[in-house]
Design an enzyme around this catalytic site. Sequence first.
Site: not given
Ligand SMILES: Nc1ncnc2c1ncn2[C@@H]1O[C@H](COP(=O)(O)OP(=O)(O)OP(=O)(O)O)[C@@H](O)[C@H]1O
Ligand SMILES: [Mg+2]
Length: 686
Positions: A311, A382
Amino acid sequence: MTRNTLPLFDPALLRPALLDALRKLHPRAQWRNPVMFVVYVGSAFTTALAAADPGLFTIAVAAWLWFTVLFANLAEALAEGRSKAQAAALRGLKKKTWAKKLEPGQDLGAREALRWHPIEADALRRGDVVLIEAGDTVPADGEVQAGVASVDESAITGESAPVIRESGGDFSAVTGGTRVLSDWVVVRVAVDPGETFVDRMIAMVEGARRRKTPNEIALTILLVALTLVFLGVVVTLLPFSQFAVAAAGGGEPVGLLVLVALLVCLIPTTIAGLLSAIGVAGMSRLLRANVIATSGRAVEAAGDVDVLLLDKTGTITLGNRQAAAFLPAPGVSEAQLADAAQLASLADETPEGRSIVVLAKQHGLREREVAALGASFVHFSAQTRMSGADLPGGRTLRKGAADAVRRHVQALGGQFPAELQQAVDEVARRGSTPLVVADGARALGVVELKDVVKGGIKERFAELRAMGIQTVMVTGDNRLTAAAIAAEAGVDDFLAEATPEAKLALIREHQAAGRLVAMTGDGTNDAPALAQADVAVAMNTGTQAAKEAGNMVDLDSNPTKLIEIVETGKQLLMTRGALTTFSVANDVAKYFAIVPAAFVATYPQLAALNVMHLASPASAVLSAVIFNALVIVALIPLALRGVGYRAVGAAALLRRNLAVYGLGGVIVPFVGIKAIDLLIAATGLL
Ligand SMILES: Nc1ncnc2c1ncn2[C@@H]1O[C@H](COP(=O)(O)OP(=O)(O)OP(=O)(O)O)[C@@H](O)[C@H]1O
Ligand SMILES: [Mg+2]
Ligand SMILES: [K+]
């Protein structure tokens, strides 16, 4: 840390191990190891023979057969004792402490208003909610529900810098035994007593609850098959020799005692006696690398891993994504963007959301009262990759991943200006995460979230590549950010805009192609993928869901820890292979020692086989039995420490090990048995 410096034969561990070895003489314990069970029955049988007709030879053979069983028990007990001592050092963190258990049904917002009563930490159950303040020890593993605190986790990680623990994001897990340094948090207890990761690992190590891995079962089946073959051979030798004596009208048929001794020497007792110690020692070595494994199968699988999925945020990067800049779209002022971004983030408890509120404040915006707004908040998920707020009067504010917000505004009939897309791409190319803010159908601009790649990671990924392991970064973030971070971190490949389902599907795809997949992650959205991966390493900083889904927890939260994990797995498989080779190769010498001695009275022609020129038939048989027992003790250090692993090709390693342990296994017993025979002859007793 004390658990890193355990000597092989610590006297403090040896005594309890000896007692444990005696306790393991219970038939129920022996039955778990079929090959050693044959020795066990043989020991009982020869003891009965010795009781019926006490002679020095008979008694000596019976005694050494019991020693054989005991030495195998000792190997297992020592391995278990070492692991338990290491784990206990971790569990020792759980000193008797008091917890502040909250009365149910309170608003968790204000520390002063919280009502609680003291309760012993041991009495806490899953689901209980506790208040932990500066100076308090965290009473149990759990998840932060409210508040922010700095926590000293050095007792677990050995890392002296305090860490921040807060609700919402991927940094919400606290571990029992660590200490809150400043401020306060409200924590929901995640485990019942006795079910922490350390507890689970100790249970794994304890023989009675340790399940054999599929590889161990396969090897045991092979060893049992060999044992049955030798049993068949030895059993038919008796009527054969009686028949030969009758036909020749002279000589003596082979005795039962010698047949039992022959059987024990020929069956693969060395590997059977050390097999479980090897497995337990592998988990111990992992613990020394600060990795808690809760599955023996995963430790083995680690030795053969082909692909590692990681991740991005919190695993490859520090995971502290902070809002750094507001970049408005054409015709929008920075203040307008900051205002909308703040409104959309007021109830966003993720680190990202909070950092936006903080940055907006630096732009001169005062903090607003959430309750006074009368807004309904849309929490981040997500799947949607957006969060925001719906205000009274129909105003809908959203912020999120650029593609998600673009679809959102276009669905409402709005535009996504080319300049905005350009700003998004620029932010992403820097490796930052762009969040686009929209007010209704109008896209207002970009918030830049900055994150930092963990230090020294590139060299470590190169090492993984040299080991033949492909690294793939999977992230929910956009393609450009992913590409920038992937290049900076030096991973082989990446998957961007990945939903939890996409992460899971990618793992299944690799597995369907016959590859063994390792996954490291920290977030709740990594949990399904972690549950599917063969080797699933959760960061200790990660969420409880990720830790529950994984089969290992890295206390240091270091994504490149997989290197050590893979090495431990390879070492485990190699040690098992080497000792199996050694065990079977041993038979050649024992055959030449015992067979001529045992049957020379029946078939005088067999004297030609007597290449070892042992003192007497009795001495030959006893020497072989003694050697067979002592070799188990002699190999305990190797079983516990593992054979040396070097990152050379698999074929070269195999060749080297075959030469050392195969050839060694043939030669060593000739020398050993001859030496013991000389000693016995010197005593003049037999
Ligand atoms: N609090 C938030 N509000 C709105 N959009 C968000 C928020 N946090 C993240 N995002 C958006 O959603 C996308 C996916 O978020 P997330 O961090 O859950 O991804 P992930 O699958 O865990 O990947 P990684 O942790 O590897 O970045 C982020 O890249 C961002 O563009
Ligand atoms: Mg993550
Ligand atoms: K043997």
